[in-house]
Design an enzyme around this catalytic site. Sequence first.
Site, PDB file in Angstrom:
ATOM      1  N   THR A 121       0.839  -1.213   0.000  1.00  0.00           N
ATOM      2  CA  THR A 121       0.000   0.000   0.000  1.00  0.00           C
ATOM      3  C   THR A 121       0.871   1.259   0.000  1.00  0.00           C
ATOM      4  OG1 THR A 121      -1.476   1.310   1.406  1.00  0.00           O
ATOM      5  CG2 THR A 121      -0.169  -0.347   2.523  1.00  0.00           C
ATOM      6  N   ASP A 122       0.302   2.354  -0.501  1.00  0.00           N
ATOM      7  CA  ASP A 122       1.038   3.631  -0.471  1.00  0.00           C
ATOM      8  C   ASP A 122       1.164   4.164   0.955  1.00  0.00           C
ATOM      9  OD1 ASP A 122      -1.622   4.439  -0.033  1.00  0.00           O
ATOM     10  OD2 ASP A 122      -1.441   6.242  -1.271  1.00  0.00           O
ATOM     11  N   GLU A 123       0.396   3.583   1.899  1.00  0.00           N
ATOM     12  CA  GLU A 123       0.444   4.087   3.278  1.00  0.00           C
ATOM     13  C   GLU A 123       1.817   3.876   3.912  1.00  0.00           C
ATOM     14  OE1 GLU A 123      -2.710   4.418   5.613  1.00  0.00           O
ATOM     15  OE2 GLU A 123      -4.186   4.183   4.025  1.00  0.00           O
ATOM     16  N   TYR A 145      -1.142  -0.033  11.240  1.00  0.00           N
ATOM     17  CA  TYR A 145      -1.493  -0.713   9.981  1.00  0.00           C
ATOM     18  C   TYR A 145      -0.371  -0.507   8.968  1.00  0.00           C
ATOM     19  CZ  TYR A 145      -3.424  -0.980   5.230  1.00  0.00           C
ATOM     20  OH  TYR A 145      -3.605  -1.240   3.893  1.00  0.00           O
ATOM     21  N   LYS A 149       2.254  -3.218   7.284  1.00  0.00           N
ATOM     22  CA  LYS A 149       2.328  -3.419   5.833  1.00  0.00           C
ATOM     23  C   LYS A 149       3.745  -3.116   5.311  1.00  0.00           C
ATOM     24  CE  LYS A 149      -0.513  -4.213   3.183  1.00  0.00           C
ATOM     25  NZ  LYS A 149      -1.091  -5.453   2.583  1.00  0.00           N
TER      26      LYS A 149
HETATM   27  P1  NAD Z   1     -10.538  -5.927   3.344  1.00  0.00           P
HETATM   28  O1  NAD Z   1     -10.370  -5.612   4.800  1.00  0.00           O
HETATM   29  O2  NAD Z   1     -11.798  -5.560   2.655  1.00  0.00           O
HETATM   30  O3  NAD Z   1     -10.326  -7.510   3.127  1.00  0.00           O
HETATM   31  C1  NAD Z   1      -9.345  -8.249   3.793  1.00  0.00           C
HETATM   32  C2  NAD Z   1      -9.670  -9.728   3.606  1.00  0.00           C
HETATM   33  O4  NAD Z   1      -8.613 -10.492   4.215  1.00  0.00           O
HETATM   34  C3  NAD Z   1     -10.973 -10.158   4.300  1.00  0.00           C
HETATM   35  O5  NAD Z   1     -11.728 -10.977   3.442  1.00  0.00           O
HETATM   36  C4  NAD Z   1     -10.504 -10.943   5.517  1.00  0.00           C
HETATM   37  O6  NAD Z   1     -11.404 -11.960   5.936  1.00  0.00           O
HETATM   38  C5  NAD Z   1      -9.198 -11.538   4.986  1.00  0.00           C
HETATM   39  N1  NAD Z   1      -8.266 -11.883   6.079  1.00  0.00           N
HETATM   40  C6  NAD Z   1      -7.911 -11.111   7.134  1.00  0.00           C
HETATM   41  N2  NAD Z   1      -7.072 -11.790   7.930  1.00  0.00           N
HETATM   42  C7  NAD Z   1      -6.866 -13.004   7.345  1.00  0.00           C
HETATM   43  C8  NAD Z   1      -6.085 -14.136   7.672  1.00  0.00           C
HETATM   44  N3  NAD Z   1      -5.321 -14.158   8.788  1.00  0.00           N
HETATM   45  N4  NAD Z   1      -6.090 -15.200   6.839  1.00  0.00           N
HETATM   46  C9  NAD Z   1      -6.865 -15.195   5.710  1.00  0.00           C
HETATM   47  N5  NAD Z   1      -7.627 -14.161   5.361  1.00  0.00           N
HETATM   48  C10 NAD Z   1      -7.632 -13.066   6.166  1.00  0.00           C
HETATM   49  O7  NAD Z   1      -9.267  -5.291   2.621  1.00  0.00           O
HETATM   50  P2  NAD Z   1      -9.110  -4.609   1.185  1.00  0.00           P
HETATM   51  O8  NAD Z   1      -9.466  -3.178   1.283  1.00  0.00           O
HETATM   52  O9  NAD Z   1      -9.754  -5.455   0.168  1.00  0.00           O
HETATM   53  O10 NAD Z   1      -7.523  -4.674   1.011  1.00  0.00           O
HETATM   54  C11 NAD Z   1      -6.902  -5.821   0.440  1.00  0.00           C
HETATM   55  C12 NAD Z   1      -5.407  -5.607   0.383  1.00  0.00           C
HETATM   56  O11 NAD Z   1      -5.117  -4.438  -0.382  1.00  0.00           O
HETATM   57  C13 NAD Z   1      -4.757  -5.392   1.745  1.00  0.00           C
HETATM   58  O12 NAD Z   1      -3.536  -6.066   1.772  1.00  0.00           O
HETATM   59  C14 NAD Z   1      -4.555  -3.882   1.822  1.00  0.00           C
HETATM   60  O13 NAD Z   1      -3.451  -3.546   2.630  1.00  0.00           O
HETATM   61  C15 NAD Z   1      -4.276  -3.562   0.353  1.00  0.00           C
HETATM   62  N6  NAD Z   1      -4.630  -2.189  -0.069  1.00  0.00           N
HETATM   63  C16 NAD Z   1      -5.884  -1.705   0.152  1.00  0.00           C
HETATM   64  C17 NAD Z   1      -6.210  -0.422  -0.298  1.00  0.00           C
HETATM   65  C18 NAD Z   1      -7.611   0.141  -0.127  1.00  0.00           C
HETATM   66  O14 NAD Z   1      -7.834   1.296  -0.481  1.00  0.00           O
HETATM   67  N7  NAD Z   1      -8.572  -0.618   0.359  1.00  0.00           N
HETATM   68  C19 NAD Z   1      -5.231   0.351  -0.956  1.00  0.00           C
HETATM   69  C20 NAD Z   1      -3.964  -0.187  -1.163  1.00  0.00           C
HETATM   70  C21 NAD Z   1      -3.670  -1.464  -0.725  1.00  0.00           C
HETATM   71  P1  TYD Z   2     -10.103   5.421   5.030  1.00  0.00           P
HETATM   72  O1  TYD Z   2     -11.166   4.966   4.094  1.00  0.00           O
HETATM   73  O2  TYD Z   2     -10.113   4.894   6.433  1.00  0.00           O
HETATM   74  O3  TYD Z   2      -8.703   5.075   4.309  1.00  0.00           O
HETATM   75  P2  TYD Z   2      -7.178   5.460   4.769  1.00  0.00           P
HETATM   76  O4  TYD Z   2      -7.177   5.922   6.154  1.00  0.00           O
HETATM   77  O5  TYD Z   2      -6.540   4.125   4.606  1.00  0.00           O
HETATM   78  O6  TYD Z   2      -6.720   6.481   3.792  1.00  0.00           O
HETATM   79  O7  TYD Z   2     -10.106   7.005   5.115  1.00  0.00           O
HETATM   80  C1  TYD Z   2      -9.926   7.831   3.975  1.00  0.00           C
HETATM   81  C2  TYD Z   2      -9.841   9.271   4.459  1.00  0.00           C
HETATM   82  O8  TYD Z   2     -11.114   9.628   5.038  1.00  0.00           O
HETATM   83  C3  TYD Z   2      -8.802   9.480   5.543  1.00  0.00           C
HETATM   84  O9  TYD Z   2      -8.178  10.757   5.365  1.00  0.00           O
HETATM   85  C4  TYD Z   2      -9.593   9.473   6.819  1.00  0.00           C
HETATM   86  C5  TYD Z   2     -10.937  10.061   6.393  1.00  0.00           C
HETATM   87  N1  TYD Z   2     -12.094   9.578   7.177  1.00  0.00           N
HETATM   88  C6  TYD Z   2     -12.974  10.496   7.751  1.00  0.00           C
HETATM   89  O10 TYD Z   2     -12.793  11.719   7.610  1.00  0.00           O
HETATM   90  N2  TYD Z   2     -14.028  10.021   8.462  1.00  0.00           N
HETATM   91  C7  TYD Z   2     -14.249   8.696   8.667  1.00  0.00           C
HETATM   92  O11 TYD Z   2     -15.223   8.329   9.376  1.00  0.00           O
HETATM   93  C8  TYD Z   2     -13.339   7.751   8.068  1.00  0.00           C
HETATM   94  C9  TYD Z   2     -13.514   6.263   8.257  1.00  0.00           C
HETATM   95  C10 TYD Z   2     -12.268   8.241   7.323  1.00  0.00           C
END
Ligand code: NAD
Ligand code: TYD
Length: 350
Positions: A121-123, A145, A149
Site C-alpha cells: 500500500t502507499d500508506e 497498519y 504493511k
Molecule cells: P478488506 O479488509 O476488505 O479484506 C481483507 C480480507 O482479508 C478479508 O476478506 C478478511 O477476511 C481476509 N483476512 C484477514 N485476515 C486473514 C487471515 N489471517 N487469513 C486469511 N484471510 C484473512 O481489505 P481490502 O481493502 O480489500 O484490502 C486488500 C489488500 O489491499 C490489503 O492487503 C490492503 O493492505 C491492500 N490495499 C488496500 C487499499 C484500499 O484502499 N482498500 C489500498 C492499497 C492497498
Molecule cells: P479510510 O477509508 O479509512 O482510508 P485510509 O485511512 O486508509 O486512507 O479514510 C480515507 C480518508 O477519510 C482518511 O483521510 C480518513 C478520512 N475519514 C474520515 O474523515 N471520516 C471517517 O469516518 C473515516 C472512516 C475516514
Amino acid sequence: MRLLVTGGAGFIGSNFARMAVRKGHDVVVLDRLTYAGNLANLRDLIDEGRITFLRGDVCDPAASAEAARGCDGIVHFAAETHVDRSVLDAGEFVRTDVLGTQVMLETARKANVDRFVHVSTDEIYGESGSRPSREDSPLNPRSPYAASKAGADRLAYAYHETFDVPAVITRCVNNYGPYQHPEKAIPLFAISAIAGFPLPVYGSGTHRREWIHVEDHCSALFALLRKRGIDGQAFNIGTGERRSTMQVARAVLGALEGRPDLIRRVADRPGHVASHAVDSRKLRRTTGWKPRHTFDRDIDRTVRWYRESADWWRPTVLGSARSYLEERYPGLVAAVEGWGRQSLAGAESI
Ligand code: NAD
Ligand code: TYD
C-alpha cells in the site's frame, strides 16, 4: 493460470477474483472470514462453481500449502486493513500482515510458483509531502497498519533477494468501488447520507488521498502478473486523482442529491496522514497500464451502487460491524434502522 487469491472475500480481493474468472483463470480463494470477509461478495461465483473457496488463515502453513497446491501464481491481499482499528488494537495487524505474509512467501517458495504478487500500500510511505512518493522514497509509516504493511512489503523483497521467490510488490492508493466494508470512508459516507445521518469528517477535512477505482487497481495487478523481468521490484499504482476528505464527502452527497450541509466535523484520527500521493510513472512505463475510470464519474456510479445494495451492507451494519460503528459514530446505526423501517413501510404502501 491457476491463481491463489488470499483475502479474496474482502473488498479488493473479491473484485479481483471476479475479474480473474472473467479472464478465464482458475481461482482458489483462501480467506479466514474475519469481520471484514464476506461470502456475499463471492456468492454467485461460489454457487456457480466458478471458484474454489477455502476458509483458512494465512498464518497457518498447512492451510496455505494446501491452498497453493497446483497454483502458478499467488496474489496476496489478506490483511487487517483499517487504520482506525489499528489505532485501537495493533496486535492482529502485526500477526496477519507481517507473519501472514512471511508464511505466504514461504508457501510460494516451497510451491515454486511463477509469480507472487504482494499487495502492499502507499500508506507505507507516510506523508508524501510536496512531491508524490516514488518507489525509492523513504518508508515512514505512521499507523500500526502502515507499519505492519511496511514490514510485509520488505519481507517480500527479502524473500526475492534471499530465496529467489518471484515476488512483485504493488503500492496502490485508496480504492473505491462496490463491496467495500462499511467502515471505510466512502461506503460510510454513502450509507450515512442514505440514512440521513451527517457524514463524519475527521478534523479539518483537508487531508488528501489519491483515489483509484478498484477495477483499475485489479487491471494493474494483472498487468504485473504477466510481466517478466520485474522480480523483486516495487510498483506504485495511482491515478493522480487527489481529493480532500471534504471534497469526497461533498461528491458523495452530490451523487445522492443530498443536502450539502449534511457533514459534521468530528475528532481527528491520531497520527492522521495529511497527504498520500504516488508517482505511478514506473508502472505505466513498464506495462503500458493506465486507469480507465475517472473519479468524478465513477464516484457517482459507486455511490448509486451502495444506494441500490442495501441488502448487501445492512446485515453488516446491523450485525458484525454494529458495536464498532455504534461506539465510533453514535446515532449512525439507529439512523440506518430508522431508514430501514421507513423504506419497508414505503414498499408496503405501494
Ligand atoms: P478488506 O479488509 O476488505 O479484506 C481483507 C480480507 O482479508 C478479508 O476478506 C478478511 O477476511 C481476509 N483476512 C484477514 N485476515 C486473514 C487471515 N489471517 N487469513 C486469511 N484471510 C484473512 O481489505 P481490502 O481493502 O480489500 O484490502 C486488500 C489488500 O489491499 C490489503 O492487503 C490492503 O493492505 C491492500 N490495499 C488496500 C487499499 C484500499 O484502499 N482498500 C489500498 C492499497 C492497498
Ligand atoms: P479510510 O477509508 O479509512 O482510508 P485510509 O485511512 O486508509 O486512507 O479514510 C480515507 C480518508 O477519510 C482518511 O483521510 C480518513 C478520512 N475519514 C474520515 O474523515 N471520516 C471517517 O469516518 C473515516 C472512516 C475516514
